[in-house]
Design a protein around this motif. Structure first.
Motif, short mmCIF file in Angstrom:
data_model
loop_
_atom_site.label_atom_id
_atom_site.label_comp_id
_atom_site.label_asym_id
_atom_site.label_seq_id
_atom_site.Cartn_x
_atom_site.Cartn_y
_atom_site.Cartn_z
N SER A 75 28.10 -21.17 27.18
CA SER A 75 28.09 -19.70 26.34
C SER A 75 28.63 -18.79 27.39
O SER A 75 28.08 -18.31 28.24
CB SER A 75 26.98 -19.37 25.59
N SER A 103 36.23 -18.12 23.98
CA SER A 103 36.96 -17.10 23.11
C SER A 103 37.74 -16.08 23.50
O SER A 103 38.86 -15.77 22.86
CB SER A 103 35.60 -16.34 22.14
N THR A 104 37.43 -15.35 24.47
CA THR A 104 38.36 -14.46 25.26
C THR A 104 39.67 -15.01 25.32
O THR A 104 40.69 -14.17 25.14
CB THR A 104 37.55 -13.82 26.35
N1 LIG Z 1 33.92 -6.98 22.80
C1 LIG Z 1 33.08 -7.31 24.01
N2 LIG Z 1 32.69 -6.24 24.90
C2 LIG Z 1 31.86 -6.55 25.98
N3 LIG Z 1 31.70 -7.87 26.44
C3 LIG Z 1 32.03 -9.02 25.89
C4 LIG Z 1 32.90 -8.62 24.60
N4 LIG Z 1 33.12 -9.88 24.03
C5 LIG Z 1 32.67 -10.62 24.99
N5 LIG Z 1 32.29 -10.05 25.91
C6 LIG Z 1 31.65 -10.85 27.12
O1 LIG Z 1 32.53 -11.72 27.75
C7 LIG Z 1 31.98 -12.98 28.35
C8 LIG Z 1 32.84 -14.03 27.41
O2 LIG Z 1 32.71 -13.76 26.05
P1 LIG Z 1 33.23 -15.19 25.24
O3 LIG Z 1 32.99 -14.78 23.82
O4 LIG Z 1 34.69 -15.27 25.60
O5 LIG Z 1 32.35 -16.35 25.48
P2 LIG Z 1 32.43 -17.69 24.98
O6 LIG Z 1 32.61 -18.77 26.06
O7 LIG Z 1 33.30 -17.68 23.93
O8 LIG Z 1 30.92 -17.97 24.61
P3 LIG Z 1 30.26 -18.46 23.20
O9 LIG Z 1 30.29 -19.97 23.42
O10 LIG Z 1 28.81 -17.87 23.09
O11 LIG Z 1 31.41 -18.32 21.99
C9 LIG Z 1 30.68 -12.90 27.56
O12 LIG Z 1 29.71 -12.56 28.78
C10 LIG Z 1 30.35 -11.76 26.83
O13 LIG Z 1 29.34 -11.24 26.82
#
Ligand SMILES: Nc1ncnc2c1ncn2[C@@H]1O[C@H](COP(=O)(O)OP(=O)(O)OP(=O)(O)O)[C@@H](O)[C@H]1O
Ligand SMILES: [Mg+2]
Lengths: 254, 382
Positions: free
Chosen positions: A48, A53-54
């Motif tokens: 996580s 997602s990003t």
């Molecule tokens: N809109 C935002 N503003 C600030 N920080 C963000 C934002 N969206 C995501 N982040 C940060 O960027 C990082 C990557 O987020 P992301 O959502 O891509 O993670 P992920 O791998 O999809 O996690 P998960 O499995 O929980 O969905 C995380 O540390 C998150 O806190």
């Protein structure tokens, strides 16, 4: 197999190079390089907050990025609204929480983009929508509203909605993680069917059975970077980094 | 495997239903609540009987003639005069005599049918909107009604076309004027308010700044000030000699005022829409306007209905302020007619009457909106 060979000859439909993305001061994606060939099925996993997602949200420009380039079907993603709309009609996305439009019936959810973005007639759009609903097994729910459906049904509607514009690429962001366990397989079944049809897919998911079965490549992300990528066989059996090994140990023991 | 008997349904125990339970839970749930209930009952006891005496038991009703929407109802041959009524009760014949002015202001008596049609249309609009609910093109029908209504009303009331003789705006008055100011104010300000709300959320900095400044400026200023500015300051900016109708100036001021309030109400609705809805709309390739018109606004406006109606009701009440700039709405008419030397000391009747009419209209509006809300909600709650 011959399929492997033909895949090597195919052109890259997505080319990501030196992609860097910050949220304020937070460095969320670090120097991502990734090419995806036409028809390839990529599974992205990782802990996580690792940026999965990003990354896929950058591909249809739901997130803007500060450095690097992304080419989709040879078109570079820039701040040009016209271009972005064109790319979005080729790149569909399925969300973790379905994001259906609650004020529209199921069939209206599906026909919205064909009618308003692709200028199809209502009749054409409706016919195609019903066919797609048939394909995901919920044609009989067409006139209901989203919150009259179960989670699994809603996610299948969401998949059908994203197929309505005949996209070349499908992005999935944890499509089964908001579902009750007994509904996961009905959604995965639909995704497996899609994978067989040769649509290009990038799926963020922790369904390792699905990954093993359909992925051409699995990508492991941690801390905003791609740590490892491999074909399923080697990915699961011969992890190169300790981080991946640790991650696999954690999710496979559950 | 165990098998269960089908249980027959039965009514809940008597102490748990009906009037007994209602009294217990609502009026006597605790000793402090009981005390308040008794105090309220006492207050009602000392207020209601004298009021009823004045309004009904000691009041005079049956002198002269009452003209209701153009029809004469004759009570007696005797002229209604101040002396025919007693001093200890209300003199309703006074209202009969002034009813025309309360309703139409100085509108020519030969042309009463025109405002009457407008009153009828207004009532019809309220009846039709919920009826088309299940009709396929309900949105289109409702929208065209809402756009047509003020146009048709204007043509009828202002006249100057074909057989309709022109009636200038300084002859409009009473309930007719109240209704015109309120409905034009609401209908014109609503789209402006929605645009301002969207503007305030816009990514375009200039639009965002303009919307925010406009909304915050208007909301920080009382309506009276805006009415004064519209009627006295606005003309200063215009070329001298460019006559600009007094009512029109007031309407512009009211519409801008109300737009700022609607903007805030709609913004509240917009903020309640989850981010996922915007993302899904973006992801399927909708443009900014398509996204807002097809996805965001229908949901945001639906949740805002109670606040939109609440805000409209306060505007309706605030329209009484136009008497300050010399427009004769219903309340101003009461004020004006109370100067009648034949009817000295009867302004109370006028004010009570206006209170009752205003209350009836506004209460209907608020009940109506609650009904509308329920109807809207049935479609997607489960
Ligand atoms: N809109 C935002 N503003 C600030 N920080 C963000 C934002 N969206 C995501 N982040 C940060 O960027 C990082 C990557 O987020 P992301 O959502 O891509 O993670 P992920 O791998 O999809 O996690 P998960 O499995 O929980 O969905 C995380 O540390 C998150 O806190
Ligand atoms: Mg995520």
């Amino acid at each position: 197999m011959s399929t492997d060979k033909s895949k090597n000859n195919k052109t890259n439909i997505i080319e990501i190079s030196k992609l860097n993305k910050w949220y304020g001061d937070f460095h969320a994606l670090k120097n991502i390089d990734l090419n995806v060939k036409e028809g390839e099925i990529i599974v992205v996993c990782g802990p996580s907050g690792s940026g999965k997602s990003t990354l896929i949200r950058c591909v249809n420009f739901l997130e803007k990025f500060q450095e690097g380039t992304i080419l989709v079907s040879g078109t570079e993603l820039t701040d040009d609204a016209q271009k972005i709309r064109k790319i979005r009609s080729e790149v569909a996305m399925v969300f973790q929480h379905f994001n259906l439009f609650p004020h529209l019936t199921i069939v209206d959810n599906l026909t919205l983009a064909p009618i308003w973005v692709h200028n199809e007639t209502k009749l054409e759009a409706r016919e195609k929508a019903l066919k797609l609903l048939d394909r995901v097994g919920i044609r009989d729910q067409a006139e209901k509203y989203p919150n009259q459906l179960s989670g699994g049904q809603q996610q299948r509607v969401a998949i059908a909605r994203s197929l309505c514009t005949s996209p070349k690429i499908m992005l999935f962001d944890e499509p089964t993680s908001a579902l009750d366990p007994e509904m996961i397989s009905e959604v995965l079944d639909v995704m497996v069917e899609l994978a067989k049809e040769g649509i290009t897919m990038i799926c963020v998911t922790h369904e390792m059975g699905f990954a093993r079965k359909v992925a051409n490549r699995i990508i492991f992300m941690d801390d905003g970077q791609i740590v490892e990528e491999n074909d399923p066989e080697n990915f699961f059996n011969h992890a190169e980094s300790d981080r991946l090994q640790l991650f696999l140990d954690q999710i496979l023991t559950h | 495997m165990s098998v269960f008997d089908q249980q027959s349904t039965r009514k809940p125990p008597i102490s748990q239903i009906g009037a007994v339970l209602w009294l217990k839970t609502n009026l006597f749930s605790s000793w402090i609540n009981s005390l308040l209930t008794l105090a309220s009952l006492y207050l009602l006891y000392i207020m209601i009987p004298p009021l009823l005496d004045w309004m009904i038991f000691n009041a005079s009703f049956s002198f002269g003639t009452v003209n209701l929407f153009g029809f004469d109802i004759k009570f007696s041959e005797a002229m209604a005069t101040n002396q025919n009524c007693g001093r200890e009760g209300a003199c309703w014949p006074y209202i009969y005599e002034k009813l025309y002015m309360y309703t139409y202001g100085f509108y020519p008596r030969t042309e009463t049918w025109r405002p009457n049609i407008v009153f009828g249309l207004t009532a019809l609009l309220f009846v039709i909107v919920p009826l088309v609910k299940h009709y396929k093109h309900k949105n289109r029908v409702t929208l065209s009604l809402i756009i047509l209504y003020p146009l048709v009303s204007y043509v009828l009331i202002a006249g100057g076309f074909g057989l309709l003789m022109p009636v200038s705006t300084d002859q409009w008055g009473g309930l007719l004027l109240t209704l015109i100011i309120a409905s034009v104010g609401i209908i014109v300000s609503f789209p402006i308010g929605v645009l301002l709300a969207l503007g305030r959320q816009s990514n375009l900095k200039v639009i965002k700044l303009f919307s925010t400044l406009f909304i915050e400026f208007i909301r920080a200023v009382p309506l009276i000030t805006i009415l004064f500015m519209a009627s006295f300051v606005l003309p200063l900016f215009l070329e001298s000699g460019n006559y600009f109708d007094k009512l029109l100036r007031a309407l512009i001021g009211i519409a801008l005022f109300q737009a700022a309030y609607f903007a805030e109400v709609v913004r509240g609705g917009l903020q309640a829409i989850p981010r996922g809805q915007y993302e899904a709309a973006d992801a399927i390739g909708l443009s900014y306007f398509q996204k807002n018109i097809l996805i965001i606004l229908p949901q945001a406006l639906k949740i805002s209905i109670p606040n939109i109606v609440g805000s409209s009701i306060s505007l309706f009440k605030d329209t009484t302020l136009v008497l300050i700039i010399g427009l004769f709405d219903m309340l101003a008419m009461v004020n004006l007619t109370s100067n009648d030397p034949y009817w000295l000391g009867r302004e109370t009747e006028g004010f009570v009457f206006v209170t009752i009419v205003m209350w009836a209209i506004l209460y209907t509006m608020s009940r109506y909106s609650r009904k509308l809300e329920l109807r809207f909600n049935t479609e997607n709650t489960n």
